[in-house]
Design an enzyme around this catalytic site. Structure first.
Site, short mmCIF file in Angstrom:
data_model
loop_
_atom_site.label_atom_id
_atom_site.label_comp_id
_atom_site.label_asym_id
_atom_site.label_seq_id
_atom_site.Cartn_x
_atom_site.Cartn_y
_atom_site.Cartn_z
N PHE A 69 -0.70 2.34 3.29
CA PHE A 69 -1.24 0.83 3.24
C PHE A 69 -2.46 0.62 3.74
O PHE A 69 -3.38 0.09 2.81
CB PHE A 69 -0.17 0.24 4.28
N LEU A 127 -4.57 9.20 9.27
CA LEU A 127 -3.52 8.09 9.34
C LEU A 127 -2.29 8.42 9.32
O LEU A 127 -1.31 7.55 9.54
CB LEU A 127 -3.92 7.28 8.02
N TYR A 180 8.19 6.43 19.58
CA TYR A 180 6.64 6.23 18.77
C TYR A 180 5.71 5.98 19.48
O TYR A 180 4.57 6.69 19.24
CB TYR A 180 7.09 4.97 17.83
N ASN A 201 -0.96 -5.20 15.36
CA ASN A 201 -0.11 -5.35 14.09
C ASN A 201 -0.66 -5.63 13.11
O ASN A 201 -1.27 -6.69 12.72
CB ASN A 201 0.97 -6.64 14.41
#
Length: 353
Positions: free
Chosen positions: A14, A79, A184, A211
């Site tokens: 993304f 990433l 996480y 976010n």
């Protein structure tokens, strides 16, 4: 950036795919390294990218070593990661293996290069803060412990101090001690520690992302961001289930703003060795953003219900203090939530997925 060679792990994802476009526009050479996992990309992934792609796993030491040696990067942007907070509780081995061991393998591969990169930029997360910063009545900043399911089941959603008194949520600065409340978050914090504690010839920049949302976010991944999930559910005719009392707050930052932050992190001479929040410093209630999505789709507000349901480990209030990003990166978010949600919804409506 015209003379930089940038190796981007998770480069087909993304954020990574849009970062490749920005690097290309800036005249940099780039190489994407991505495993194209089915959960995110689908079963027959062949995404169009603005740079060549090496399809391999971040845990594959041989593939990493070969790709890095052949490309000879001056900058590495890391990433690649597993990113589902809920999923991490069910699959802790997978998350530790990819996020922690994968990062360790990347570090070892970079150290083995005859000419290692000069900088490593890590996509970190606000999840390392747990509940984040609150102010007590005496003015001190504290990070409350995770909220108890017993309180949540009784509708007591807001964190309190040890005496049960209300706390005031405030933007979380980077100086707050990390207290991740999920597998996480813990694995992502370990990525930071690995970069900070491994002696190496490069410097590093750690970007703790809030976010991130926008066009291109996976609509097929059930563990992706809440806004893309809401888009998919609304277009499928489902009523959106808003947890707790709808006053869960998040700092939603648009993907193009995040890409600009990564570009600045690659370039900034004063960012080396720094941990930097990337967000908007503005909070948005989940219920309000869900209403924006429904309105953009032309759906009635009744297609959204606040249920009181809750998920153990969820954070009540998340918003970043972005003072350091402004000072070190000369970066400020540009996209307002209304504009960003409209772009996300329009893209989702037109997406074959």
């Amino acid at each position: 950036m015209r003379h930089e060679r940038v190796f981007v792990t998770g480069g087909a994802g993304f954020i990574g795919s849009r970062l490749l476009k920005a690097l290309d526009a800036a005249g940099a050479s780039a190489l994407a390294y991505d495993s194209l996992i089915e959960q995110v990309h689908g079963p027959a992934a062949n995404p169009p990218l603005a740079a060549p792609l090496v399809r391999a796993d971040i845990r594959d030491s041989d593939a990493l070593a070969q790709a890095l040696a052949e490309f000879e990067p001056t900058i590495v942007v890391h990433l690649a990661a597993e990113t589902g907070t809920g999923q991490s509780a069910d699959e802790p081995v997978r998350y530790a293996d990819v996020n922690v061991v994968g990062t360790a393998r990347l570090i070892e591969a970079m150290k083995a290069l005859p000419r290692p990169p000069r900088r490593v930029v890590l996509a970190a997360t606000r999840a390392v803060y747990g509940e984040g910063a609150y102010r007590q009545a005496d003015g001190r900043l504290v990070v409350p412990p995770p909220r108890r399911p017993a309180d949540l089941s009784q509708g007591r959603f807001d964190p309190t101090d040890e005496q049960g008194r209300p706390l005031e949520p405030v933007p979380t600065p980077e100086t707050v001690a990390p207290v991740p409340g999920s597998v996480y978050g813990s694995t992502k914090l370990m990525q930071e520690y690995l970069l900070q504690q491994t002696p190496a010839p490069w410097d590093h920049v750690i970007l703790r992302l809030q976010n991130v949302y926008g066009p291109g976010q996976s609509l097929r991944n059930p563990y992706t961001g809440v806004l893309s999930i809401f888009c998919q559910q609304a277009m499928a005719g489902r009523t959106l289930n808003i947890f707790e009392d709808g006053r869960i707050y998040r700092d939603f930052v648009f993907v193009d703003d995040v890409v600009r932050a990564f570009m600045r992190a690659c370039e900034s001479p004063v960012a080396g060795g720094q941990v930097i929040n990337i967000g908007t410093a503005r909070r948005a209630a989940i219920a309000d953003v869900a209403a924006l999505i429904l309105a953009r789709l032309g759906l009635p507000a009744g297609r959204c219900r606040t249920s009181g349901d809750f998920r153990a480990g969820d954070i009540r209030h998340a918003v970043a203090d972005t003072t350091r990003a402004a000072a070190l990166l000369e970066w400020h978010p540009e996209v307002e939530i209304e504009q960003g949600v409209a772009a996300l919804v329009d893209w989702a409506r037109a997406s074959p997925a």
